[in-house]
Design a protein around this motif. Structure first.
Motif, PDB file in Angstrom:
ATOM      1  N   ILE A   1      45.388  30.083  54.415  1.00  0.00           N
ATOM      2  CA  ILE A   1      45.870  30.830  55.587  1.00  0.00           C
ATOM      3  C   ILE A   1      46.915  31.869  55.178  1.00  0.00           C
TER       4      ILE A   1
ATOM      5  N   ALA B   1      44.890  34.657  53.749  1.00  0.00           N
ATOM      6  CA  ALA B   1      44.238  35.406  54.825  1.00  0.00           C
ATOM      7  C   ALA B   1      45.221  36.410  55.419  1.00  0.00           C
ATOM      8  N   ALA B   2      46.469  35.986  55.619  1.00  0.00           N
ATOM      9  CA  ALA B   2      47.472  36.887  56.190  1.00  0.00           C
ATOM     10  C   ALA B   2      47.725  38.068  55.256  1.00  0.00           C
TER      11      ALA B   2
ATOM     12  N   VAL C   1      56.237  38.455  54.869  1.00  0.00           N
ATOM     13  CA  VAL C   1      55.806  38.433  56.275  1.00  0.00           C
ATOM     14  C   VAL C   1      54.799  37.294  56.484  1.00  0.00           C
TER      15      VAL C   1
ATOM     16  N   ARG D   1      55.347  34.526  59.239  1.00  0.00           N
ATOM     17  CA  ARG D   1      54.457  34.505  60.397  1.00  0.00           C
ATOM     18  C   ARG D   1      53.445  33.350  60.367  1.00  0.00           C
ATOM     19  N   VAL D   2      53.112  32.890  59.159  1.00  0.00           N
ATOM     20  CA  VAL D   2      52.028  31.901  59.056  1.00  0.00           C
ATOM     21  C   VAL D   2      52.516  30.566  58.482  1.00  0.00           C
TER      22      VAL D   2
ATOM     23  N   PRO E   1      55.639  28.716  60.749  1.00  0.00           N
ATOM     24  CA  PRO E   1      55.163  28.006  61.949  1.00  0.00           C
ATOM     25  C   PRO E   1      54.358  26.758  61.601  1.00  0.00           C
TER      26      PRO E   1
ATOM     27  N   PHE F   1      36.876  33.375  54.415  1.00  0.00           N
ATOM     28  CA  PHE F   1      37.023  32.205  53.558  1.00  0.00           C
ATOM     29  C   PHE F   1      36.004  31.117  53.898  1.00  0.00           C
TER      30      PHE F   1
ATOM     31  N   ALA G   1      40.072  29.511  57.387  1.00  0.00           N
ATOM     32  CA  ALA G   1      41.466  29.948  57.222  1.00  0.00           C
ATOM     33  C   ALA G   1      42.011  30.666  58.444  1.00  0.00           C
TER      34      ALA G   1
ATOM     35  N   PHE H   1      44.603  31.058  61.548  1.00  0.00           N
ATOM     36  CA  PHE H   1      45.997  30.643  61.715  1.00  0.00           C
ATOM     37  C   PHE H   1      46.037  29.617  62.840  1.00  0.00           C
TER      38      PHE H   1
ATOM     39  N   HIS I   1      48.269  28.136  64.580  1.00  0.00           N
ATOM     40  CA  HIS I   1      49.214  28.218  65.693  1.00  0.00           C
ATOM     41  C   HIS I   1      49.012  29.466  66.545  1.00  0.00           C
TER      42      HIS I   1
ATOM     43  N   PHE J   1      45.830  40.084  64.264  1.00  0.00           N
ATOM     44  CA  PHE J   1      46.892  40.021  63.259  1.00  0.00           C
ATOM     45  C   PHE J   1      46.881  41.217  62.293  1.00  0.00           C
TER      46      PHE J   1
ATOM     47  N   ARG K   1      37.891  38.779  62.659  1.00  0.00           N
ATOM     48  CA  ARG K   1      39.234  39.097  62.162  1.00  0.00           C
ATOM     49  C   ARG K   1      39.168  40.007  60.935  1.00  0.00           C
TER      50      ARG K   1
END
Lengths: 272, 354
Positions: free
Chosen positions: A172, A175-176, A185, A189-190, A193, B81, B85, B87, B89, B98, B146
């Motif tokens: 994750i 991915a961000a 960031v 952000r990921v 949380p 992925f 993957a 997010f 939350h 995002f 996404r």
């Protein structure tokens, strides 16, 4: 038939010993809470009646009130400070392979292993040496207490935050970053949380270990800087009446709430 | 959309070369599948293109830009992925928006593009759901939306279908293919599943031990594997070592002389023969250039298929598999039966021994 009897007897024995252990742990606490409500000043069983007066008296005592407020203040500041120091350390330990990682991880957990009185003495000597070298006094001031309590809290923070970070799915974060977030960031952000329950638990648990600390603080308190456990110790030297039980009851209640909240946040039994 | 160019790309881990000099030109809008067994370097290659692994040698170009040293968040690739993957939350809209948020796109514009993106994967009604409330297939479509909403220069798919069940996988595969065609996306898929790769890709890149073993269209790779490894990987189960002769024949190590269509200089090679090209008969017909008789060592009933292992007197075993079509009932064989197998000259191919 013999087999069945044996199994039943065995399981009864296990159950009995479990209850026995629980009674040993909880029994004295129950007695203290009970005594806090006794009407007589000299502790005697059974009590002649019940009162809330000892709680009022404890609050009116300067030593207990100031001690409680100081412990609260130090506990809050130390748990937040240990979080701010612990998060980067946990990230380094859980995310990066670097020489000495194992050593650092062990050293960060060492204060759990070193007896509190030894750690307290060591810190006291270190602070005196610092004072001799620089002329800046830390031992005997609130700063000395804050440093000591932050040190007490850090192992617990690192342990909890590292465990939370190891459970976060790394992809994750990737991915961000793939979507254009800088690593910082992406973390804010990921990752943060995702580990928030762990952070909440870390703050609560740090607060508890700071709030109950006696040994390390003994060396570092100065005039007008007495924490609650030390105030209790001082009082016990000359007195034994239900005031002390009332103070202990408040302490037990506060710790129980903090641990209950921490457990709800992460399930402490999964980490320890 | 952009082209992608890999030049002599390498990645070394200590003494192991995970990727050993991969060069590849991918045209704009082309769908390429990196295909190979685990550990062949396909995922490492994809992650180098995304920027998560730094190459130890070679260069990566996307469009006209050399991105070899560009950090991943500045590459503008869209990565999907294997485990989605998402997010956990953020709701679906938050996930899809995002990348736009990171690009400083305005709120109203984000809303509009997220809505269009979710429409495209048929999830318009799911904008406010949390990822845990979605099925695996829905999560994967959110992940796809996404990645697409940022209009990446290249779409990177890392085994995106392997966590889905068989039926969903085929649907998702077709959906990815039709989106890719409609949007003209340059796409790189990493997979170990040759059927999946053949179904979607314009170009297959078969990898082995960090190198490219063969590049070609699905038909080229399937019909004309170049090496023993490629033939084996795409399901050619009869791989017989021997030596080719200049007279259009091939002599197996076990002694049989096989007629092959192609004339090659004499050298050691491997004869590759697909199991479905072998005809199994009760007695010799005398009509085929290649006809060998032996015994059924094992027979397996696979429902729509029948499978036989036939042992020749020399000890060589051939694998035959054919459809269980009507009219074949009389010619169903059992272990121990004496049979003959035959195949046309053109069915066998000579491939490199690796």
């Amino acid at each position: 038939m013999d087999g069945v009897t044996a199994v039943t007897f065995q399981s009864l024995l296990y159950r009995f010993s479990a209850w026995l252990v629980l009674a040993f742990v909880v029994g004295p606490l129950v007695v203290i809470v009970w005594v806090a409500f006794f009407a007589n000043a000299i502790i005697a069983f059974p009590p002649s009646g019940y009162t809330l007066g000892w709680f009022v008296r404890a609050w009116q005592s300067d030593a207990f009130r100031e001690g409680f407020l100081l412990s609260l203040k130090v506990g809050i500041v130390a748990s937040i400070a240990s979080l701010l120091l612990g998060i980067p350390a946990s990230v380094a330990i859980s995310r990066h392979a670097f020489p000495g990682r194992e050593a650092i991880s062990t050293i960060l957990l060492a204060p759990i292993v070193v007896p509190g009185i030894v750690g307290g003495a060591a810190l006291y000597i270190a602070l005196l040496a610092f004072e001799l070298a620089t002329g800046i006094q830390i031992a005997g001031t609130i700063w000395g207490l804050l440093v000591a309590h932050t040190l007490i809290a850090i192992p617990w923070t690192v342990r909890l935050v590292t465990a939370s970070l190891l459970r976060v799915n790394r992809s994750i974060e990737e991915a961000a970053v793939n979507l254009g977030a800088t690593p910082l960031v992406a973390f804010r952000r990921v990752t943060l949380p995702a580990i928030r329950p762990g952070l909440v638990a870390a703050v609560l648990l740090s607060f508890v270990v700071s709030f109950i600390d006696l040994e390390k603080s003994l060396f570092l308190v100065g005039p007008g800087q007495t924490t609650l456990p030390i105030a209790i110790l001082n009082y016990l030297e000359w007195n034994l009446d239900p005031t002390i039980a009332a103070v202990a009851t408040v302490q037990i209640g506060l710790i129980a709430v903090a641990l209950w909240l921490a457990d709800r946040a992460v399930g402490l039994t999964r980490i320890f | 959309m952009s082209s992608v160019r890999l030049e002599d790309l390498s990645r070394r881990y200590g003494r192991v070369l995970a990727v050993a000099g991969v060069s590849l030109d991918i045209r704009e809008g082309e769908f390429v599948a990196l295909l190979g067994p685990s550990g062949c370097g396909k995922t490492t290659t994809l992650r180098m293109i995304a920027g998560f692994i730094e190459p130890t040698g070679g260069r990566i170009g996307i469009g006209t830009r050399d991105v070899t040293r560009v950090p991943p968040h500045q590459r503008n690739t869209g990565l999907v992925f294997q485990n989605y993957a998402l997010f956990p939350h953020m709701n679906v809209a938050g996930n899809v928006g995002f990348g736009l948020e990171m690009r400083g796109v305005g709120k109203a514009e984000i809303d509009r593009r997220v809505k269009a993106g979710l429409d495209r994967v048929r999830l318009a009604d799911y904008a406010h759901r949390m990822p845990r409330e979605l099925s695996g297939g829905q999560q994967q479509r959110v992940a796809l939306a996404r990645a697409l909403v940022i209009e990446p220069e290249v779409l990177l798919l890392d085994e995106p279908l392997s966590n889905l069940d068989t039926r969903l996988r085929a649907d998702m595969r077709d959906e990815i293919r039709s989106l890719q065609k409609a949007l003209g996306l340059t796409t790189i898929l990493v997979t170990h599943d040759q059927d999946e790769a053949m179904a979607v890709a314009d170009l297959l890149v078969v990898m082995n031990a960090g190198r490219i073993a063969q590049i070609g269209t699905p038909a080229e790779v399937f019909e004309a594997p170049r090496t023993r490894f490629v033939a084996d990987f795409i399901g050619v189960s009869n791989l017989l070592a021997g030596r080719s002769t200049t007279q259009g024949s091939f002599v197996l190590t076990s002694g049989e002389r096989i007629h092959v269509g192609e004339t090659k200089p004499a050298r050691d090679a491997v004869l590759a023969l697909r199991p479905d090209r072998l005809q199994v008969m009760a007695r010799p017909s005398g009509q085929h250039a290649n006809e060998w008789c032996g015994r059924i060592r094992s027979a397996t009933y696979l429902g729509s298929m029948l499978e036989y292992y036939i042992e020749l007197p020399s000890g060589t075993t051939l694998h035959a598999r054919h459809g269980n079509v009507q009219g074949h009932e009389q010619t169903r064989f059992q272990a121990g039966d004496a049979v003959c197998v035959a195949w046309p000259e053109a069915a066998a191919r000579l491939v490199d021994a690796d």
